[in-house]
Design a protein around this motif. Structure first.
Motif, PDB file in Angstrom:
ATOM      1  N   ALA A  41     -27.278  50.752  40.862  1.00 33.74           N
ATOM      2  CA  ALA A  41     -28.000  49.884  39.921  1.00 33.74           C
ATOM      3  C   ALA A  41     -27.199  48.626  39.620  1.00 33.74           C
ATOM      4  CB  ALA A  41     -28.293  50.648  38.628  1.00 33.74           C
ATOM      5  N   SER A  42     -25.897  48.791  39.409  1.00 37.89           N
ATOM      6  CA  SER A  42     -25.019  47.651  39.132  1.00 37.89           C
ATOM      7  C   SER A  42     -25.004  46.679  40.305  1.00 37.89           C
ATOM      8  CB  SER A  42     -23.603  48.171  38.856  1.00 37.89           C
ATOM      9  OG  SER A  42     -22.667  47.124  38.840  1.00 37.89           O
ATOM     10  N   PHE A  43     -24.841  47.217  41.500  1.00 43.16           N
ATOM     11  CA  PHE A  43     -24.803  46.407  42.717  1.00 43.16           C
ATOM     12  C   PHE A  43     -26.083  45.585  42.861  1.00 43.16           C
ATOM     13  CE2 PHE A  43     -25.703  45.839  47.227  1.00 43.16           C
ATOM     14  CZ  PHE A  43     -24.514  45.342  47.712  1.00 43.16           C
ATOM     15  N   LEU A  44     -27.226  46.249  42.724  1.00 40.78           N
ATOM     16  CA  LEU A  44     -28.514  45.569  42.900  1.00 40.78           C
ATOM     17  C   LEU A  44     -28.775  44.551  41.793  1.00 40.78           C
ATOM     18  CD1 LEU A  44     -30.753  48.575  44.012  1.00 40.78           C
ATOM     19  CD2 LEU A  44     -29.895  46.709  45.450  1.00 40.78           C
ATOM     20  N   CYS A  45     -28.466  44.919  40.556  1.00 44.12           N
ATOM     21  CA  CYS A  45     -28.724  44.019  39.439  1.00 44.12           C
ATOM     22  C   CYS A  45     -27.827  42.780  39.499  1.00 44.12           C
ATOM     23  CB  CYS A  45     -28.538  44.756  38.123  1.00 44.12           C
ATOM     24  SG  CYS A  45     -29.116  43.825  36.699  1.00 44.12           S
ATOM     25  N   HIS A  46     -26.603  42.960  39.960  1.00 47.80           N
ATOM     26  CA  HIS A  46     -25.695  41.827  40.083  1.00 47.80           C
ATOM     27  C   HIS A  46     -26.265  40.795  41.058  1.00 47.80           C
ATOM     28  CE1 HIS A  46     -22.019  39.611  39.760  1.00 47.80           C
ATOM     29  NE2 HIS A  46     -21.650  39.842  41.009  1.00 47.80           N
ATOM     30  N   ARG A  47     -26.845  41.270  42.143  1.00 51.42           N
ATOM     31  CA  ARG A  47     -27.433  40.360  43.113  1.00 51.42           C
ATOM     32  C   ARG A  47     -28.766  39.790  42.621  1.00 51.42           C
ATOM     33  NH1 ARG A  47     -23.489  42.253  44.672  1.00 51.42           N
ATOM     34  NH2 ARG A  47     -22.367  41.729  46.563  1.00 51.42           N
ATOM     35  N   ALA A  48     -29.547  40.620  41.935  1.00 52.02           N
ATOM     36  CA  ALA A  48     -30.845  40.160  41.415  1.00 52.02           C
ATOM     37  C   ALA A  48     -30.673  39.071  40.364  1.00 52.02           C
ATOM     38  CB  ALA A  48     -31.626  41.333  40.834  1.00 52.02           C
ATOM     39  N   THR A  49     -29.557  39.081  39.650  1.00 51.10           N
ATOM     40  CA  THR A  49     -29.301  38.049  38.639  1.00 51.10           C
ATOM     41  C   THR A  49     -28.533  36.860  39.223  1.00 51.10           C
ATOM     42  OG1 THR A  49     -27.268  39.151  37.910  1.00 51.10           O
ATOM     43  CG2 THR A  49     -29.306  39.698  36.728  1.00 51.10           C
ATOM     44  N   GLY A  50     -28.445  36.817  40.534  1.00 52.53           N
ATOM     45  CA  GLY A  50     -27.766  35.701  41.190  1.00 52.53           C
ATOM     46  C   GLY A  50     -26.255  35.714  40.989  1.00 52.53           C
TER      47      GLY A  50
END
Length: 127
Positions: A53-62
Motif C-alpha cells: 500500500a505504501s509503495f503504490l500510494c507513494h507513486r500515486a501521489t507523485g
C-alpha cells in the motif's frame, strides 16, 4: 518503460479496495478459519499488505513529500502510517478483532521497507 501516474493511481485505488475488503472480512469474523490471519503469520501479512500500500500510494501521489517539524516526509507512506494507526485503534473496539502494538510495528516496518525498496528501484532505473 515509465509507468504513468494514472496507472499508479488506479493500481493504488484497486489495492486499497482489496485491503478494505480484507479488513471487512476480518472485522466480521469471516477470516477465523484462515490460517494466515492468525499469529505469527498475521505479522507477515501486516508487513506485506501495508508495504505494498505504501509503495503504490507513494507513486500515486507523485512521490510528493510533506514537511513536518522541519522534516521532509513522503506523503503516501505517511497516509498509510496514519491509516494503520487508525485501523489498530478501531480493532480495539471491534468484537472479532484485537488491537496490537506488534501489528502496528510490523505494518510500519512494511511501510518503511517498501518505501525504501521503491526509492532504490527508482535510483537504479534513473527516475
Amino acid at each position: 518503460m515509465k509507468l504513468s501516474k494514472k496507472f499508479w493511481i488506479v493500481a493504488c485505488f484497486v489495492y486499497v479496495l482489496i485491503l478494505l475488503s480484507i479488513m471487512l472480512l476480518a472485522a466480521t469474523g469471516k477470516l477465523v478459519n484462515f490460517p494466515l490471519a492468525h499469529p505469527p503469520y498475521d505479522k507477515l501479512g501486516h508487513f506485506i499488505l501495508y508495504g505494498i500500500a505504501s509503495f503504490l500510494c507513494h507513486r500515486a501521489t507523485g512521490k510528493k513529500n510533506i514537511h513536518l517539524f522541519n522534516y521532509s516526509i513522503p506523503f503516501g507512506p505517511a497516509i498509510f502510517t496514519v491509516f494503520t494507526a487508525a485501523e489498530e485503534m478501531l480493532q480495539a473496539i471491534l468484537p472479532n478483532r484485537s488491537a496490537s502494538i506488534e501489528d502496528f510495528l510490523f505494518s510500519f516496518c512494511g511501510i518503511a521497507v517498501f518505501y525504501w525498496i521503491g526509492e532504490v528501484w527508482d535510483r537504479k532505473k534513473g527516475h
